[in-house]
Design a protein around this motif. Sequence first.
Motif, PDB file in Angstrom:
ATOM      1  N   MET A 191       0.842  -1.187   0.000  1.00  0.00           N
ATOM      2  CA  MET A 191       0.000   0.000   0.000  1.00  0.00           C
ATOM      3  C   MET A 191       0.883   1.244   0.000  1.00  0.00           C
ATOM      4  N   LEU A 192       0.661   2.120  -0.938  1.00  0.00           N
ATOM      5  CA  LEU A 192       1.434   3.355  -1.007  1.00  0.00           C
ATOM      6  C   LEU A 192       0.907   4.335   0.042  1.00  0.00           C
ATOM      7  N   GLU A 193       1.826   5.130   0.568  1.00  0.00           N
ATOM      8  CA  GLU A 193       1.480   6.075   1.635  1.00  0.00           C
ATOM      9  C   GLU A 193       1.397   7.502   1.091  1.00  0.00           C
ATOM     10  N   ALA A 194       0.728   8.374   1.829  1.00  0.00           N
ATOM     11  CA  ALA A 194       0.682   9.794   1.500  1.00  0.00           C
ATOM     12  C   ALA A 194       2.112  10.340   1.525  1.00  0.00           C
ATOM     13  N   GLY A 195       2.397  11.255   0.591  1.00  0.00           N
ATOM     14  CA  GLY A 195       3.714  11.882   0.547  1.00  0.00           C
ATOM     15  C   GLY A 195       4.672  11.259  -0.450  1.00  0.00           C
ATOM     16  N   VAL A 196       4.306  10.118  -1.046  1.00  0.00           N
ATOM     17  CA  VAL A 196       5.176   9.510  -2.058  1.00  0.00           C
ATOM     18  C   VAL A 196       4.679   9.875  -3.455  1.00  0.00           C
ATOM     19  N   LYS A 197       5.600   9.823  -4.409  1.00  0.00           N
ATOM     20  CA  LYS A 197       5.244  10.117  -5.799  1.00  0.00           C
ATOM     21  C   LYS A 197       4.300   9.023  -6.304  1.00  0.00           C
ATOM     22  N   ALA A 198       3.217   9.442  -6.924  1.00  0.00           N
ATOM     23  CA  ALA A 198       2.270   8.481  -7.496  1.00  0.00           C
ATOM     24  C   ALA A 198       2.908   7.851  -8.731  1.00  0.00           C
TER      25      ALA A 198
END
Length: 152
Positions: A1-8
């Motif tokens: 799961m990707l977190e807030a603050g990382v490049k999409a």
Amino acid sequence: MLEAGVKAPEFSLQDKDGNIVSLKDFLGKKVVVYFYPKDSTPGCTRQACSFRNNYGEYKKMGIEVIGISKDSVKSHANFAAKQELPFILLADPERQAIEAYDVWQEKKLYGKVSMGVVRTTYIVDEKGMIEKAYPNANPDTNAEEILAYLKG
């Protein structure tokens, strides 16, 4: 799961009409990217219809909605026509975006373990960064929950 603050992660996938749509096309505006398991299943239909019913509010705010599943372009075209979906549906049969966004995971249903798309929604900001993530999104409340967050 990707977190807030990382490049999409960037993606380029076909929409229901066979046109290529890339995330970079939306730089400068917010985008809601939601991943769902399968066209025309009960939960996915409820979620899509909820986004449809709230789409006017998203557009007023200048926000695009993009739904992604591993269904085919043809399946998306049928699903969009039947449910009158005004937003973008992208076909990802090779799981390019699905895996990049870490939503292809082990799932348990009635004691049976299999791999599949975990219903997840991301808000991508104007600079292409993940602003917020909604893991295991509820198909009945997801569209409204995101709108409430976006309206502050």
